[in-house]
Design an enzyme around this catalytic site. Sequence first.
Site, PDB file in Angstrom:
ATOM      1  N   GLU A  40      35.932  32.839  44.052  1.00  0.00           N
ATOM      2  CA  GLU A  40      36.236  31.406  43.916  1.00  0.00           C
ATOM      3  C   GLU A  40      37.289  31.201  42.831  1.00  0.00           C
ATOM      4  OE1 GLU A  40      34.284  27.710  41.527  1.00  0.00           O
ATOM      5  OE2 GLU A  40      32.896  29.038  42.575  1.00  0.00           O
ATOM      6  N   LYS A 129      24.512  24.768  45.825  1.00  0.00           N
ATOM      7  CA  LYS A 129      24.659  25.458  44.549  1.00  0.00           C
ATOM      8  C   LYS A 129      23.725  24.798  43.530  1.00  0.00           C
ATOM      9  CE  LYS A 129      28.322  24.660  41.926  1.00  0.00           C
ATOM     10  NZ  LYS A 129      29.683  24.737  41.355  1.00  0.00           N
TER      11      LYS A 129
END
Length: 210
Positions: A40, A129
């Site tokens: 990411e 998340k």
Amino acid sequence: MNTLQKIMDYKLVAIVRGANPDDVMPIAEALYAGGIRIMEITMDTPRVETVISELNNAFDGEMIVGAGTVLDVESARNAIMAGAKFIFSPTVNTETIKMTKRYGVVSIPGAMTPTEILTAYEHGADLVKVFPAGTMGPSYIKDVHGPLPYIPLMPTGGVDLSNVREYFEKGAVAAGLGGALVRTGSPGADADLQAITANAKRFIDAIEGV
């Protein structure tokens, strides 16, 4: 194999936050050498769209590259147009989830409470998340799965070598690794890059068999 399945198979997502754009490719190569396959790049990275595009071209699918700290619809669309295969957010923004899914990209919003987690999932999140996970610890994953066993959870924030395995043992399907894996302060030197590779291998070893 699609992106979501790859995230759940490889389990560990390296978070590279605010790095110098020139350092990102060497960092990616160091992570790849250590066994990391999901990466990411946070949106506060200078020239982030160019960085994402260059990584995709260089790795040609061997490293799955997504965007993180995506706070709004415009940022999500820009990242997707640059080639981001998943969108990480620190919060639940339903319009951002909707935009991400419209383009067929994996949506991973951040949430903490059961209400936030369920809201994110009901609006189309592929994974949720749990952030900041370190505040609650690994047992929180098991606690949330009590009433919400069908929602795939990905702890991020405070996940390190001392607890990463326990997060998976408590039911996490993936984990985000930030500063515990990659420190972006001075990653240009060979010794720093070698340390990233060695650290990645330690994380891979830590979750073996889970």
